[in-house]
Structure formats: C-alpha cells, structure tokens
Design an enzyme around this catalytic site. Sequence first.
Site, PDB file in Angstrom:
ATOM      1  N   LYS A   1       0.834  -1.212   0.000  1.00  0.00           N
ATOM      2  CA  LYS A   1       0.000   0.000   0.000  1.00  0.00           C
ATOM      3  C   LYS A   1       0.864   1.255   0.000  1.00  0.00           C
ATOM      4  O   LYS A   1       0.358   2.343  -0.256  1.00  0.00           O
ATOM      5  CB  LYS A   1      -0.951  -0.001   1.197  1.00  0.00           C
TER       6      LYS A   1
ATOM      7  N   TYR B   1       1.322   4.083   6.674  1.00  0.00           N
ATOM      8  CA  TYR B   1       2.646   3.502   6.421  1.00  0.00           C
ATOM      9  C   TYR B   1       3.729   4.579   6.438  1.00  0.00           C
ATOM     10  O   TYR B   1       4.832   4.356   6.947  1.00  0.00           O
ATOM     11  CB  TYR B   1       2.671   2.802   5.067  1.00  0.00           C
TER      12      TYR B   1
END
Length: 387
Positions: free
Chosen positions: A144, A177
């Site tokens: 991702k 992230y």
Amino acid sequence: MSWWYRRSIGETEQKRIEINGVSPTYQSVALIVGVTGIAGSGLAETLSFSDTPGGPWKVYGVARRPCPKWLAKLNVNYVQCDIANTDETYSKVAPLTDITHIFYVSWTGSEDVALNTLMFKNILDSVIPNAPNLKHVSLQTGIKYYWGNMAEMDSTNQPHECPFYENMPRLKQDNFYYNLEDLVYDSAVRKNGLSWSIHRPALIFGFSPCSMMNTVSTLCVYAAICKHENKPLVYTGTETSWTCLWDAVDSDLLAEHFLWAATVPNAKNQAFNINNGDVFKWKHMWKVLAKEFDIEAIGYEGKEPVLLEDLMKDKDSVWDEIVKKHDLVPTKLRDIAAFWLADVVFRNKETLCSMNKNKEFGFMGFRDTTKSFVSSINKMRDFKFIP
C-alpha cells in the site's frame, strides 16, 4: 551456502530450542508486536529454531487477545496488551529491559493514521529509553506504500504502476505507512547506534487463525463452506484480477527476511520489498484451492463480480456446523476469515514488486508460491482449524 538459501531449499534441520527446566543463555531478545498475526506467528516460529541467525533467541510476543493455545508451544513470553493504550503499553512493555530487537508487524485493522501511528509510538517510547541493549527496529508496512488507499484516488493522485521499486516517491495522500516509517527514522536519531529495516511484503501466505490479513485462511473457509453445501468454488472477482500476474510471500520467508536485515550489517538501515521471487495467477491458483477441498472450480465467466463478504454474511451458523462436524478447534467465522480482504484482492490489478534491491544487498531467499499456498493450507489442517 547461506542459512537463508538453505532454508529456501529445505536443507536446515529446524530443531527447536529445548528449555528442559534450565534457564538458557540468549544471544538476542526479540519483541514481536502483533505476534498472533500471520507475520508475527511465522517470525515467532522461525526464532524458535536452534540454528536461527542471531540466536538463541528469547522472544516476547505482544498482542491484544489472550494467548492462543497454538502459540504456547513456541516458548513465547506472551504479553497481552492493548498498544493503543499508552499507559498500559508502558506499564507492560517498559519493564522488558533486555530487548535487543523490535519486530513491529501490527496494525489496528483500519486506515486510521492517528491510531496506527500512536500504537507504534507507544512501543518505541516504552522500549527505547528502557532497553540499553536495543540494537535494531524492524517495521513491516506493505505494498500500500505504492498504491495507497484506492478510495482516495483521483485524476491528480494515482497509484504507482508496477513493478514497484523501493525508491518510488510517496503518494500525495494520507497513509499510515508513511507515518510509521517516519517513526523508524526518528528512532535512529533518538538512540545512537540503533539500526533499522523496513519490509514491504506482497500478499502473505501463511498460518494464523486470527489474522486480519490472511488470504489463505479466508479462501479455505470459503472453500470449506462451498463443500459443506455441495456447491462449486466460484471465483467472485473481476476479469483483471483473474488473469493478471500477482506476487506473494511465504510467511516463513518473510520471517527470514526480517532476520537477514536485522543481523547482516550490509542490509541494515534500508527499505526492502519482499516476495517469493516468482509470480502466479488466480486462474491457476483457483484450481489448486479446489483440488485441496475436492470440489469443482468455476473461474471468471464474464459475470459481474460479487462481494464475497456479502455471500458469507449469513454463514456463521454454517461454519459452526463445519467446526462441530469435523471436530475442529472452535473459531468464529469472522475471526478466522477476512472476506473483505479477498474482495480487495479480487478487485485489484497486478501488484508486482521488484526484488532486485534484495539481490544487490545479498538476500537470495525464495519460495515456490504454489507450494507455499498448499503448505499453508496443510498447516491450517494440521492445527485443526479447517477440515
């Protein structure tokens, strides 16, 4: 021949460390955050072997749920803790002053940037000031990083095209992230000599009956329900996902990758993709899944895709019947299967990650993805989580 290559071709002994009532001397002490998940459980098992690099390893495992019975045999010192709670995290993790390595493989189950960031920060704030021998922080993020939150894509904010390379820039959207990786960089500044590694796996194939990201267990449950109801195994996704190329990573290989980056000096302070080194198509893997459950496979036939989560929404009692009929370990359908994850996968397009950087830095581990898929199914069966 390296330990990592020998593991890939099955030439390691895989003998577990024996305690036998004697307090062993450990060379390294791991804190696995998210130890009950698919990555964390694979890492805990790998650290339990006597020939694992950096070992013998003492292992602390942190998770929110009570310690499952299947994890107990791995000699994990289990710490039940809600790491979203700052005070609880500090009170339970800060006393673990002998930690040398942090392996962070946890998330909250949502895209909540603030909460996911807080969880990792709570761990770092509890360990870094209190563990004088801390050497390395390992963080798992994922692909991702490259394709982001699809719900937020627009004409000015598109995902990267694959193959994905580690040096690709961040997308112009919120992504937890990115926040977690920034915390890793900051941790190296906070403690002199602290090294780090960031691992971006593809789909993870492995064993865990309580993981929010386990594609294999989800598909096994779907197949078991189809067999129980005398129905064929129907592919519910799009033509693109059915025919495009995919990559995946075996959870054991992922664990080996963590250890490589944590123990080989040349690999430290880097971000790496990680996959098995080959590719697969769901049009081929679907037949493998159907064969394992001895049912008919029906692939993509030009119909509109349907949500597996919708198909399975009323199947809780059916799963209860299957568990009882086959004398399986008691589980609830929503705990052992993440149908939303299958829906994401079956509506996606190819997500291929380059492994060139790994080879340049010396990592030569690999797996056969089809064998990995079947091995994961067999392990779920061995532990009596699926029929």
